[in-house]
Design an enzyme around this catalytic site. Structure first.
Site, PDB file in Angstrom:
ATOM      1  N   PRO A 127     -17.372  22.761   3.026  1.00 28.29           N
ATOM      2  CA  PRO A 127     -17.314  21.322   3.298  1.00 28.29           C
ATOM      3  C   PRO A 127     -16.969  21.037   4.768  1.00 28.29           C
ATOM      4  CG  PRO A 127     -16.262  21.792   1.201  1.00 28.29           C
ATOM      5  CD  PRO A 127     -16.610  23.125   1.805  1.00 28.29           C
ATOM      6  N   GLY A 128     -16.206  21.926   5.410  1.00 26.04           N
ATOM      7  CA  GLY A 128     -15.783  21.668   6.798  1.00 26.04           C
ATOM      8  C   GLY A 128     -16.620  22.342   7.858  1.00 26.04           C
ATOM      9  N   GLY A 130     -20.783  24.037   8.836  1.00 24.10           N
ATOM     10  CA  GLY A 130     -22.136  24.510   8.522  1.00 24.10           C
ATOM     11  C   GLY A 130     -22.670  25.371   9.640  1.00 24.10           C
ATOM     12  N   SER A 131     -22.190  25.128  10.860  1.00 20.65           N
ATOM     13  CA  SER A 131     -22.742  25.838  12.020  1.00 20.65           C
ATOM     14  C   SER A 131     -21.725  26.752  12.700  1.00 20.65           C
ATOM     15  CB  SER A 131     -23.239  24.829  13.071  1.00 20.65           C
ATOM     16  OG  SER A 131     -24.187  23.953  12.526  1.00 20.65           O
ATOM     17  N   PHE A 155     -23.402  23.718  -0.647  1.00 23.24           N
ATOM     18  CA  PHE A 155     -24.877  23.810  -0.517  1.00 23.24           C
ATOM     19  C   PHE A 155     -25.362  25.253  -0.693  1.00 23.24           C
ATOM     20  CE2 PHE A 155     -24.580  20.220   2.913  1.00 23.24           C
ATOM     21  CZ  PHE A 155     -24.515  19.244   1.936  1.00 23.24           C
ATOM     22  N   ILE A 156     -24.970  25.923  -1.752  1.00 21.71           N
ATOM     23  CA  ILE A 156     -25.354  27.327  -1.897  1.00 21.71           C
ATOM     24  C   ILE A 156     -26.593  27.459  -2.790  1.00 21.71           C
ATOM     25  CG2 ILE A 156     -24.568  29.655  -2.513  1.00 21.71           C
ATOM     26  CD1 ILE A 156     -23.163  28.273  -0.033  1.00 21.71           C
ATOM     27  N   GLN A 275     -63.140   8.911  15.227  1.00 27.15           N
ATOM     28  CA  GLN A 275     -62.633   9.913  16.174  1.00 27.15           C
ATOM     29  C   GLN A 275     -61.105  10.067  16.040  1.00 27.15           C
ATOM     30  OE1 GLN A 275     -63.219   9.368  20.470  1.00 27.15           O
ATOM     31  NE2 GLN A 275     -64.593  11.131  20.325  1.00 27.15           N
ATOM     32  N   GLU A 362     -30.445  26.956   7.262  1.00 29.01           N
ATOM     33  CA  GLU A 362     -30.228  28.272   7.901  1.00 29.01           C
ATOM     34  C   GLU A 362     -30.077  28.118   9.411  1.00 29.01           C
ATOM     35  OE1 GLU A 362     -32.632  31.457   6.331  1.00 29.01           O
ATOM     36  OE2 GLU A 362     -32.104  30.861   4.301  1.00 29.01           O
ATOM     37  N   SER A 365     -31.767  23.029  14.085  1.00 29.36           N
ATOM     38  CA  SER A 365     -32.640  23.362  15.230  1.00 29.36           C
ATOM     39  C   SER A 365     -31.864  23.458  16.543  1.00 29.36           C
ATOM     40  CB  SER A 365     -33.751  22.317  15.369  1.00 29.36           C
ATOM     41  OG  SER A 365     -34.713  22.492  14.366  1.00 29.36           O
TER      42      SER A 365
HETATM   43  C1  LIG Z   1     -31.774  23.065   1.029  1.00 23.72           C
HETATM   44  C2  LIG Z   1     -30.555  23.695   1.657  1.00 23.72           C
HETATM   45  C3  LIG Z   1     -30.228  24.998   1.343  1.00 23.72           C
HETATM   46  C4  LIG Z   1     -29.071  25.565   1.867  1.00 23.72           C
HETATM   47  N1  LIG Z   1     -28.704  26.816   1.457  1.00 23.72           N
HETATM   48  C5  LIG Z   1     -27.555  27.363   1.938  1.00 23.72           C
HETATM   49  C6  LIG Z   1     -27.107  28.643   1.449  1.00 23.72           C
HETATM   50  O1  LIG Z   1     -27.738  29.257   0.586  1.00 23.72           O
HETATM   51  N2  LIG Z   1     -25.962  29.148   1.978  1.00 23.72           N
HETATM   52  C7  LIG Z   1     -25.232  28.490   2.919  1.00 23.72           C
HETATM   53  O2  LIG Z   1     -24.214  29.018   3.347  1.00 23.72           O
HETATM   54  N3  LIG Z   1     -25.615  27.258   3.367  1.00 23.72           N
HETATM   55  C8  LIG Z   1     -26.750  26.687   2.895  1.00 23.72           C
HETATM   56  N4  LIG Z   1     -27.143  25.432   3.331  1.00 23.72           N
HETATM   57  C9  LIG Z   1     -26.338  24.738   4.333  1.00 23.72           C
HETATM   58  C10 LIG Z   1     -26.992  24.703   5.702  1.00 23.72           C
HETATM   59  O3  LIG Z   1     -27.323  25.995   6.154  1.00 23.72           O
HETATM   60  C11 LIG Z   1     -26.066  23.976   6.644  1.00 23.72           C
HETATM   61  O4  LIG Z   1     -25.880  22.682   6.138  1.00 23.72           O
HETATM   62  C12 LIG Z   1     -26.660  23.931   8.026  1.00 23.72           C
HETATM   63  O5  LIG Z   1     -26.494  25.181   8.628  1.00 23.72           O
HETATM   64  C13 LIG Z   1     -26.127  22.845   8.904  1.00 23.72           C
HETATM   65  O6  LIG Z   1     -24.761  22.656   8.800  1.00 23.72           O
HETATM   66  P1  LIG Z   1     -24.172  21.157   8.730  1.00 23.72           P
HETATM   67  O7  LIG Z   1     -24.982  20.422   7.737  1.00 23.72           O
HETATM   68  O8  LIG Z   1     -22.707  21.255   8.533  1.00 23.72           O
HETATM   69  O9  LIG Z   1     -24.498  20.551  10.149  1.00 23.72           O
HETATM   70  P2  LIG Z   1     -23.557  20.511  11.439  1.00 23.72           P
HETATM   71  O10 LIG Z   1     -23.121  21.865  11.832  1.00 23.72           O
HETATM   72  O11 LIG Z   1     -22.478  19.495  11.229  1.00 23.72           O
HETATM   73  O12 LIG Z   1     -24.565  19.955  12.480  1.00 23.72           O
HETATM   74  C14 LIG Z   1     -24.918  18.562  12.564  1.00 23.72           C
HETATM   75  C15 LIG Z   1     -25.540  18.292  13.920  1.00 23.72           C
HETATM   76  O13 LIG Z   1     -24.544  18.501  14.908  1.00 23.72           O
HETATM   77  C16 LIG Z   1     -25.070  19.194  16.032  1.00 23.72           C
HETATM   78  N5  LIG Z   1     -24.269  20.412  16.304  1.00 23.72           N
HETATM   79  C17 LIG Z   1     -23.387  21.030  15.471  1.00 23.72           C
HETATM   80  N6  LIG Z   1     -22.807  22.072  16.098  1.00 23.72           N
HETATM   81  C18 LIG Z   1     -23.331  22.133  17.318  1.00 23.72           C
HETATM   82  C19 LIG Z   1     -23.127  22.983  18.453  1.00 23.72           C
HETATM   83  N7  LIG Z   1     -22.233  23.979  18.431  1.00 23.72           N
HETATM   84  N8  LIG Z   1     -23.867  22.772  19.527  1.00 23.72           N
HETATM   85  C20 LIG Z   1     -24.786  21.768  19.563  1.00 23.72           C
HETATM   86  N9  LIG Z   1     -25.000  20.922  18.558  1.00 23.72           N
HETATM   87  C21 LIG Z   1     -24.292  21.079  17.462  1.00 23.72           C
HETATM   88  C22 LIG Z   1     -26.509  19.502  15.737  1.00 23.72           C
HETATM   89  O14 LIG Z   1     -27.294  18.578  16.463  1.00 23.72           O
HETATM   90  C23 LIG Z   1     -26.675  19.261  14.279  1.00 23.72           C
HETATM   91  O15 LIG Z   1     -27.963  18.735  14.053  1.00 23.72           O
HETATM   92  C24 LIG Z   1     -28.274  24.834   2.784  1.00 23.72           C
HETATM   93  C25 LIG Z   1     -28.626  23.516   3.116  1.00 23.72           C
HETATM   94  C26 LIG Z   1     -29.750  22.935   2.547  1.00 23.72           C
HETATM   95  C27 LIG Z   1     -30.069  21.517   2.881  1.00 23.72           C
END
Ligand SMILES: Cc1cc2nc3c(=O)[nH]c(=O)nc-3n(C[C@H](O)[C@H](O)[C@H](O)COP(=O)(O)OP(=O)(O)OC[C@H]3O[C@@H](n4cnc5c(N)ncnc54)[C@H](O)[C@@H]3O)c2cc1C
Length: 379
Positions: A127-128, A130-131, A155-156, A275, A362, A365
């Site tokens: 929850p806290g 994703g990246s 989101f697993i 066209q 994953e 972008s």
């Molecule tokens: C269909 C689906 C399947 C998934 N399956 C899995 C799974 O099997 N296992 C798993 O672990 N997760 C899974 N996920 C989770 C997914 O991988 C994460 O949600 C994703 O990596 C993005 O994390 P977040 O949503 O917290 O976005 P955030 O990290 O909050 O990012 C939001 C925005 O903030 C910006 N940002 C964040 N950090 C930075 C940075 N350091 N530098 C620059 N910009 C930044 C970017 O612009 C980004 O677009 C899944 C998600 C979906 C939708």
């Protein structure tokens, strides 16, 4: 440079296309509405050995390599992303075990998942975070020969199926993220209701709750405190699957646009005479070809990947380009359909909903672009 496919690769590509058209296509609406892949499709994927296509036969795989995997996944996703995403996450989890596992771990966990009795998962997101791996809060506390794991994973994918889960938790010895192989549905493992997401229906997504889950110390994957390399290299292989899914969607968007341009008439003539429509068809063809060769190349590189940083760069580059291209392609194909492209009676609406998923998954972008830039600029 060799651009042609081997006989075996063509056979696998045709097999996947035939299965998708004959066995998945009739159930596409059902998958989309129920957000579940019917058992008969999972059985079919298993019989065709599509769940462990790239992995060695000694670990239960088909031994066909990643180029064949890309070809098959493209054909499956062209028809439906649900079954393709189940394979993709299975192969992501298995790739991590393949690259970092001991011989015993490979034999124990890869075999049933390659054979389709299990489906592997890969649990990083919380929850806290994703990246950012530094923000992981799931804990692993050593107690004798076990680790006790507590936390929530968000989101697993495929967490509803039995099998191994590669789970990242902060262990109390190193204080760093460590990868563990957790048997799904062990004591203390529970899941939420599926998330109601925009696209990729059938690729079911849940939150996973871990309450005092007891994992044998022998299930540490790689080194204690060495979760980051497992995450980086493992997910790089996952991006081969996600790129292939986006490629299949680009092909589907292109085909739907061509079909509609030929069928829809104005003053008795197909709209293909305009066209503006022709330019869009050419754009779609160019986008598909560029995405196709980039993704096939990633399959080729995956079969030879040695340097984790270099492969992470190539997979980030490909995944970003191909997923963003599939969103552009779906949007262009919607334009060709006019208002009909907004109606759920038309396939292109599902393709659009599916395509828009890729850039977020994953690794978003923006993060992928940073991986690419860092690999280039570090020298
Ligand atoms: C269909 C689906 C399947 C998934 N399956 C899995 C799974 O099997 N296992 C798993 O672990 N997760 C899974 N996920 C989770 C997914 O991988 C994460 O949600 C994703 O990596 C993005 O994390 P977040 O949503 O917290 O976005 P955030 O990290 O909050 O990012 C939001 C925005 O903030 C910006 N940002 C964040 N950090 C930075 C940075 N350091 N530098 C620059 N910009 C930044 C970017 O612009 C980004 O677009 C899944 C998600 C979906 C939708």
């Amino acid at each position: 440079m060799e651009f042609s496919l081997s006989k075996e690769q063509v056979l696998i590509q045709n097999m996947a296309r035939d299965f998708a058209e004959q066995s998945i296509e009739p159930l596409v609406t059902q998958i989309d509405q129920e957000n579940r892949v019917p058992q008969e499709i999972l059985d079919g994927l298993r019989e065709l050995e599509l769940l462990g296509l790239p992995f060695k036969e000694e670990y239960g795989g088909a031994g066909a390599g990643y180029v064949s995997y890309v070809l098959a996944m493209e054909q499956l996703a062209r028809v439906s992303t649900g079954p393709a995403m189940i394979i993709s996450v299975n192969c992501l989890g298995l790739a991590a075990i393949d690259k970092f596992g001991t011989e015993g771990q490979k034999k124990k966990f890869m075999f049933p998942a390659c054979q389709g009795e299990h489906v592997a998962s890969f649990a990083f997101t919380e929850p806290g975070t994703g990246s950012d791996p530094k923000q992981i809060t799931t804990t692993a506390v050593k107690e004798g020969d076990y680790y006790i794991i507590n936390g929530t994973k968000r989101f697993i994918s495929a967490a509803i199926y039995p099998g191994p889960m590669i789970l990242f938790a902060r262990d109390d010895e190193s204080g760093q993220p460590t990868a563990f192989i957790v048997d799904k549905f062990c004591e203390g493992y529970s899941i939420s209701e599926p998330w109601d997401k925009l696209g990729w229906h059938g690729g079911t997504l849940v939150d996973v709750y871990l309450k005092d889950v007891k994992v044998p110390a022998g299930n540490v994957l790689g080194e204690i405190g060495g979760g980051y390399p497992v995450l980086q290299f493992g997910i790089a292989f996952g991006k081969v699957g996600v790129s292939s899914v986006a490629l299949g969607l680009t092909l589907a968007a292109y085909e739907e646009a061509v079909k509609y341009a030929r069928e829809k008439t104005h003053r008795g003539e197909p709209i293909a005479k305009f066209q503006a429509v022709q330019l869009r068809i050419a754009d779609l063809a160019m986008k598909y070809e560029a995405a196709r060769w980039l993704t096939y190349r990633l399959g080729y590189l995956a079969d030879r990947a040695q340097d984790p940083v270099q492969f992470a760069k190539e997979s980030a580059l490909t995944k970003t380009y191909v997923c963003e291209t599939s969103v552009d392609a779906a949007r262009i194909a919607v334009d060709v359909h006019g208002s009909y492209g907004l109606m759920n009676d038309y396939k292109i609406t599902r393709i659009y909903r599916d395509a828009i998923m890729g850039p977020q998954v994953e690794g978003v972008s923006d993060m992928q672009k940073l991986i690419v830039a860092n690999a280039i600029l570090r020298g």
